[in-house]
Design a protein around this motif. Sequence first.
Motif, PDB file in Angstrom:
ATOM      1  N   UNK A 451      78.822  14.140  15.247  1.00 47.53           N
ATOM      2  CA  UNK A 451      80.062  13.476  14.850  1.00 47.53           C
ATOM      3  C   UNK A 451      81.271  14.313  15.240  1.00 47.53           C
ATOM      4  N   UNK A 452      81.516  14.393  16.526  1.00 51.56           N
ATOM      5  CA  UNK A 452      82.655  15.150  17.006  1.00 51.56           C
ATOM      6  C   UNK A 452      82.509  15.548  18.455  1.00 51.56           C
ATOM      7  N   UNK A 453      81.257  15.802  18.871  1.00 56.99           N
ATOM      8  CA  UNK A 453      81.026  16.223  20.252  1.00 56.99           C
ATOM      9  C   UNK A 453      80.286  15.128  21.030  1.00 56.99           C
ATOM     10  N   UNK A 454      79.112  14.735  20.563  1.00 59.89           N
ATOM     11  CA  UNK A 454      78.372  13.660  21.248  1.00 59.89           C
ATOM     12  C   UNK A 454      79.116  12.335  21.163  1.00 59.89           C
ATOM     13  N   UNK A 455      79.705  12.068  19.998  1.00 61.79           N
ATOM     14  CA  UNK A 455      80.511  10.863  19.806  1.00 61.79           C
ATOM     15  C   UNK A 455      81.895  11.292  19.316  1.00 61.79           C
ATOM     16  N   UNK A 456      82.921  10.624  19.835  1.00 52.73           N
ATOM     17  CA  UNK A 456      84.289  11.017  19.458  1.00 52.73           C
ATOM     18  C   UNK A 456      85.141   9.826  19.017  1.00 52.73           C
ATOM     19  N   UNK A 457      84.520   8.706  18.686  1.00 53.41           N
ATOM     20  CA  UNK A 457      85.257   7.541  18.225  1.00 53.41           C
ATOM     21  C   UNK A 457      85.809   7.787  16.827  1.00 53.41           C
ATOM     22  N   UNK A 458      86.692   6.910  16.404  1.00 56.23           N
ATOM     23  CA  UNK A 458      87.209   6.963  15.037  1.00 56.23           C
ATOM     24  C   UNK A 458      86.543   5.911  14.156  1.00 56.23           C
ATOM     25  N   UNK A 459      86.264   4.738  14.765  1.00 54.11           N
ATOM     26  CA  UNK A 459      85.643   3.647  14.009  1.00 54.11           C
ATOM     27  C   UNK A 459      84.626   2.916  14.887  1.00 54.11           C
ATOM     28  N   UNK A 509      77.688  12.524  25.173  1.00 52.78           N
ATOM     29  CA  UNK A 509      76.520  13.398  25.277  1.00 52.78           C
ATOM     30  C   UNK A 509      76.186  13.691  26.734  1.00 52.78           C
ATOM     31  N   UNK A 510      75.612  14.882  26.926  1.00 52.05           N
ATOM     32  CA  UNK A 510      75.278  15.331  28.277  1.00 52.05           C
ATOM     33  C   UNK A 510      73.797  15.654  28.387  1.00 52.05           C
ATOM     34  N   UNK A 511      73.342  15.698  29.622  1.00 57.69           N
ATOM     35  CA  UNK A 511      71.944  16.024  29.880  1.00 57.69           C
ATOM     36  C   UNK A 511      71.747  17.538  29.802  1.00 57.69           C
ATOM     37  N   UNK A 512      70.484  17.954  29.902  1.00 60.68           N
ATOM     38  CA  UNK A 512      70.172  19.384  29.895  1.00 60.68           C
ATOM     39  C   UNK A 512      70.790  20.078  31.101  1.00 60.68           C
ATOM     40  N   UNK A 513      71.078  19.305  32.161  1.00 53.68           N
ATOM     41  CA  UNK A 513      71.736  19.860  33.351  1.00 53.68           C
ATOM     42  C   UNK A 513      73.252  19.749  33.247  1.00 53.68           C
ATOM     43  N   UNK A 554      66.666   9.452  34.920  1.00 52.18           N
ATOM     44  CA  UNK A 554      67.605  10.309  35.658  1.00 52.18           C
ATOM     45  C   UNK A 554      67.974  11.590  34.921  1.00 52.18           C
ATOM     46  N   UNK A 555      67.682  11.658  33.641  1.00 57.70           N
ATOM     47  CA  UNK A 555      68.053  12.868  32.905  1.00 57.70           C
ATOM     48  C   UNK A 555      67.521  12.858  31.481  1.00 57.70           C
ATOM     49  N   UNK A 556      67.466  14.063  30.904  1.00 61.18           N
ATOM     50  CA  UNK A 556      67.067  14.243  29.506  1.00 61.18           C
ATOM     51  C   UNK A 556      68.305  14.678  28.733  1.00 61.18           C
ATOM     52  N   UNK A 557      68.647  13.889  27.718  1.00 62.69           N
ATOM     53  CA  UNK A 557      69.872  14.138  26.960  1.00 62.69           C
ATOM     54  C   UNK A 557      69.611  15.103  25.810  1.00 62.69           C
ATOM     55  N   UNK A 558      70.447  16.105  25.709  1.00 64.49           N
ATOM     56  CA  UNK A 558      70.336  17.081  24.615  1.00 64.49           C
ATOM     57  C   UNK A 558      71.047  16.532  23.387  1.00 64.49           C
ATOM     58  N   UNK A 559      70.469  15.481  22.799  1.00 67.27           N
ATOM     59  CA  UNK A 559      71.058  14.849  21.615  1.00 67.27           C
ATOM     60  C   UNK A 559      70.042  14.842  20.493  1.00 67.27           C
ATOM     61  N   UNK A 560      70.509  15.120  19.283  1.00 63.10           N
ATOM     62  CA  UNK A 560      69.613  15.202  18.131  1.00 63.10           C
ATOM     63  C   UNK A 560      69.460  13.874  17.402  1.00 63.10           C
ATOM     64  N   UNK A 561      70.471  13.008  17.464  1.00 58.69           N
ATOM     65  CA  UNK A 561      70.446  11.747  16.729  1.00 58.69           C
ATOM     66  C   UNK A 561      70.068  10.589  17.650  1.00 58.69           C
ATOM     67  N   UNK A 562      69.777   9.419  17.026  1.00 57.58           N
ATOM     68  CA  UNK A 562      69.461   8.200  17.781  1.00 57.58           C
ATOM     69  C   UNK A 562      68.435   8.439  18.877  1.00 57.58           C
ATOM     70  N   UNK A 563      67.255   8.916  18.491  1.00 58.53           N
ATOM     71  CA  UNK A 563      66.224   9.205  19.484  1.00 58.53           C
ATOM     72  C   UNK A 563      65.774   7.917  20.180  1.00 58.53           C
ATOM     73  N   UNK A 602      83.519   4.062   9.724  1.00 57.52           N
ATOM     74  CA  UNK A 602      84.313   5.161  10.267  1.00 57.52           C
ATOM     75  C   UNK A 602      83.433   6.386  10.492  1.00 57.52           C
ATOM     76  N   UNK A 603      83.816   7.192  11.479  1.00 58.90           N
ATOM     77  CA  UNK A 603      83.073   8.424  11.709  1.00 58.90           C
ATOM     78  C   UNK A 603      83.228   9.370  10.525  1.00 58.90           C
ATOM     79  N   UNK A 604      84.374   9.313   9.867  1.00 60.04           N
ATOM     80  CA  UNK A 604      84.593  10.167   8.696  1.00 60.04           C
ATOM     81  C   UNK A 604      83.567   9.874   7.608  1.00 60.04           C
ATOM     82  N   UNK A 605      83.264   8.572   7.389  1.00 61.36           N
ATOM     83  CA  UNK A 605      82.273   8.221   6.368  1.00 61.36           C
ATOM     84  C   UNK A 605      80.874   8.641   6.804  1.00 61.36           C
ATOM     85  N   UNK A 606      80.568   8.508   8.086  1.00 58.34           N
ATOM     86  CA  UNK A 606      79.268   8.946   8.590  1.00 58.34           C
ATOM     87  C   UNK A 606      79.087  10.451   8.395  1.00 58.34           C
ATOM     88  N   UNK A 607      80.133  11.189   8.701  1.00 59.53           N
ATOM     89  CA  UNK A 607      80.063  12.641   8.569  1.00 59.53           C
ATOM     90  C   UNK A 607      79.969  13.051   7.104  1.00 59.53           C
TER      91      UNK A 607
END
Length: 749
Positions: A451-459, A509-513, A554-563, A602-607
């Motif tokens: 909630x800030x790096x992988x996703x940066x929306x407000x709502x 979010x970005x891949x391992x590369x 095409x890539x492996x994403x280094x993301x912890x959520x939403x597998x 809102x992202x604030x409520x998620x966080x």
Amino acid sequence: MSYLNRKLIRDLRTNWRQFFSVFLMAFLSVLVFVGLQGAWRGLAVSLDSYIRESKLANHWVQATTINAQQLKQIKRIAGIEKVGTSTRLQVKSQGHKLILETFDNKSSQIKRVAGSKLTNKDVDGIWLSKEYAQLHKIEPNQVVTINYGGYHCNLKVVGIIQAADKIYFTGSQEYIAPNYSDYGYAYISQKTLKKRFPFVTAANYLEITGHNKKIRGKLERILGTNLLAYYSRKTLPEVANALERVGQIRNLSYLFSFIFILLAVLAMYTTIRRLIDGQITEMAILKALGFKRSEITRHYASFGLLVGGLGAITGLLVAPLISLFVLRTQKMMFSLPKWQLAYSYSALVLVMLVIVICLGAAFLAATQITKGLPAEFLRAEKQGEVHKLFLERNKLLWSKIPYGFRWALRDALANRMRILMGIVGVTGGMMLMIAGIGMPQSINHLVNKAYGQDFSYNKRLYPKNNLEYYAKHKNAKGQWVEMTQAHFENDDGYNRLLIVISNGDYVNMRTEANKKIAADGIYLTKGFANRAGYRVGESLSVKSAGKKYTFTIQGIIASETNQGAYLRKEAFERAGGTFTPTTLLVGKNTSRHEAEVGDVITMASQKQIAKKFVNNLQSIFYLIIFFAVLLISVVLYNLGSLSFIERLRDYATLRVLGIHKKELRNLTLIENVLTTMIGWALGIPLGYWFLGQYVATFSTINLEYTPYVNLLTIILASVFVWLCSLSTTLLLSRRIRKIDMVQALKEVE
């Protein structure tokens, strides 16, 4: 034996520090393991009891509609015992979201907490979930307003309930923890549905009891494009998260207890051995006075039995307090009608193991020492053999090494076991501290990254009508997202999320590369790829909503959520898919067309909810850190104290030869620093590895935890371990000043 009993009491008073350290380590070993066991086994028993009494289903299906022919085909699947149907709606009440469901044909039973039993006779009644009702102070006989698609109706609350398929109810897949302030669930009868919501009649939700290994594929063929989602007990978040928590606390118990018990056993064994070794003169006198060898052996074996037994039994008696504390932290997350503690025979096995170790150490030491004539025991201890070091062969280099370092190196070579124990103690201390401090940091890092790096929306905007809203506002300022459940070819047996995104700046979010998600293929999250064994460059078939697509990974994403998997809208459409977004991600000041939007998250409520999840586990982590600090302090001080006792004669000899007390303290410091340095250097990589194993125990199908250690973690762990280790030198320096040189150098009296 009365004389030996009096001697035992006198020895306990004289050597109370050593005895207390053994007692404390035995106490902690049992307390941590049994305390955590009572919590995870208690949670497991509570869950099993609730699931069994509620006749919880094994599979769940959500569809757009389910007709009679499809239902008939599902019931014919081999191994299926019962199929329950219901109609599920998402409604609003007083600004909050409710999952409203009919109960008449459910296969699982709903538990009544207060008010009337569930009956289809009351056509204007509603049964609310316990936590939602408690938080909003709603009681039976009150009236609540239900809003569905602009239609309003008033229903009387006739009961408060709990449902076994909603033990860990989050209300939305966008939250990783329960949010009872905004989400709840409720049940109404089929008659109430027809009367109050006559425009909604078809069943869209199934509960299936029974087992069939190929049920996922069979349901996909039967329901086709009507299928929205399929869940089992391992994938339905409301159930799976509760069952997984049992394993998480259990693995935590095993991992930490292993290091705890390893360090405690090491210290207990050496302490008792050294304690009895220090009684050589007393043993010789007892033997000279006519006491039998068996009597003397039993007397000294009672040292380990008494102290180790008291520590282990006290730990066993106090453990329920730890179990209750841990369970209390979980009550905030899980909705269970009854909570209880439970233990297994392994708790008693551990108690017996600790007692046997203490008793065995005392017995072996006493057996070895009581061999021979009394006069032989009154002579000085046999010193370890000293061999020339490799460095001594280079006389020029050896001559340049200060005397203190030369003495420390030779002493270490002569007492390898003592040095090894010191290294193991420091290494174990670093492992415990890095893991203890690193786990909360790792989970907080996951929250901050998601909630800030992988996703940066407000709502997140959820339109009332997805297709109409997208057609009208296709070029709206934001990023469109379509999130559906998909069956991936040769996967790990579980459906995952297929997330299709348009061009935008809110999914980062970005891949391992370190590459962004491009429109050239499909991108898998790391946790999913590892579990299923997928590799970059492979072709992957995906089935979603009855349609099959083929993509190149095409890539492996280094993301912890939403597998699951991510791909761009362009790649999805090239494969033959139709982009039908369900969510619009927007920034802070973006217009959201209030009348056309059904829900906003809102992202604030998620966080905020994610932080509650972290805080729920935080107390367990702090408990582990507290016990780790206590254990490390005792172990390192004890090992330092034993080192002093072993070198007492050496110190006395050096004093007689003219070495000053300050120089003796420096010699002690040198060896301590060398031992701590080696243990510290080994403890950092091993601590990171241990943290990785620890973090992995909390990973689930939907969340992938990764170890996160920053410089602050290493500094805090290092400072504590170094302070504990070096403080022993300061504490023991007082004992150096009190050395009785004549007594220490005596041989035969």
